[in-house]
Design an enzyme around this catalytic site. Structure first.
Site, PDB file in Angstrom:
ATOM      1  N   HIS A 159      44.636  36.750  35.592  1.00  0.00           N
ATOM      2  CA  HIS A 159      44.564  35.295  35.624  1.00  0.00           C
ATOM      3  C   HIS A 159      45.531  34.796  36.675  1.00  0.00           C
ATOM      4  CE1 HIS A 159      48.120  33.985  32.887  1.00  0.00           C
ATOM      5  NE2 HIS A 159      48.318  35.232  33.267  1.00  0.00           N
ATOM      6  N   CYS A 219      53.841  33.594  38.478  1.00  0.00           N
ATOM      7  CA  CYS A 219      52.574  33.415  37.746  1.00  0.00           C
ATOM      8  C   CYS A 219      51.550  32.596  38.529  1.00  0.00           C
ATOM      9  CB  CYS A 219      52.830  32.779  36.386  1.00  0.00           C
ATOM     10  SG  CYS A 219      53.768  33.861  35.293  1.00  0.00           S
ATOM     11  N   HIS A 258      47.593  37.874  38.980  1.00  0.00           N
ATOM     12  CA  HIS A 258      48.267  38.970  38.274  1.00  0.00           C
ATOM     13  C   HIS A 258      47.516  39.259  36.985  1.00  0.00           C
ATOM     14  CE1 HIS A 258      49.933  35.346  36.425  1.00  0.00           C
ATOM     15  NE2 HIS A 258      50.269  36.091  35.374  1.00  0.00           N
ATOM     16  N   HIS A 316      47.552  41.225  32.806  1.00  0.00           N
ATOM     17  CA  HIS A 316      48.296  41.598  31.612  1.00  0.00           C
ATOM     18  C   HIS A 316      47.473  42.558  30.772  1.00  0.00           C
ATOM     19  CE1 HIS A 316      51.253  38.399  32.200  1.00  0.00           C
ATOM     20  NE2 HIS A 316      50.248  37.566  32.407  1.00  0.00           N
ATOM     21  N   HIS A 369      38.915  43.425  31.492  1.00  0.00           N
ATOM     22  CA  HIS A 369      38.821  43.717  32.922  1.00  0.00           C
ATOM     23  C   HIS A 369      38.069  42.627  33.697  1.00  0.00           C
ATOM     24  CE1 HIS A 369      40.324  47.579  31.584  1.00  0.00           C
ATOM     25  NE2 HIS A 369      40.745  47.740  32.828  1.00  0.00           N
ATOM     26  N   GLU A 406      51.111  38.490  26.072  1.00  0.00           N
ATOM     27  CA  GLU A 406      50.917  38.960  27.444  1.00  0.00           C
ATOM     28  C   GLU A 406      51.903  40.071  27.790  1.00  0.00           C
ATOM     29  OE1 GLU A 406      49.374  34.955  29.725  1.00  0.00           O
ATOM     30  OE2 GLU A 406      51.508  35.389  29.749  1.00  0.00           O
TER      31      GLU A 406
END
Length: 118
Positions: free
Chosen positions: A14, A25, A29, A31, A69, A108
């Site tokens: 995201h 952020c 990136h 998680h 994914h 996350e």
């Protein structure tokens, strides 16, 4: 009140584009998400359950087929897919199918959790 929880895992990316460009952020990136769904009931059903854990299989399929994914901003059609936003999204998905849904928590990182509980 009786409560049960079940945990689900998925990986996704995201980006929080409203943040300053130098914020980590704001960049694309990902998680390894942990989702915890809580169901509650005042009384147990005839089998002694709040809800059979097997009834949560559709949530596992939704996560695996729609979120795992993937780039969450694209999938959810929202620019700011935070853990808080994702918790509310999954709560609403669950509540529509499992009326016993009481809360959804999303992690996350190993040290952070966001929860949506109306």
């Amino acid at each position: 009140m009786f409560r049960i929880t079940k945990e689900f895992h998925f990986s996704a990316s995201h980006q929080l584009t409203s943040l300053p460009s130098d914020h980590q952020c704001a960049r694309l990136h990902g998680h390894n998400y942990i989702v915890e769904v809580e169901l509650s009931a005042k009384e147990l059903d005839a089998h002694g359950f709040v809800r059979d854990y097997h009834d949560l299989a559709p949530l596992k399929r939704y996560i695996d087929e729609s979120l795992d994914h993937q780039h969450l901003n694209d999938v959810l059609g929202h620019e700011q897919v935070t853990a808080e936003y994702l918790a509310r999204h999954l709560y609403e998905w669950c509540k529509a199918r499992l009326p016993e849904t009481a809360a959804v928590r999303v992690s996350e990182t190993p040290k952070t959790w966001a929860e949506y509980r109306p």
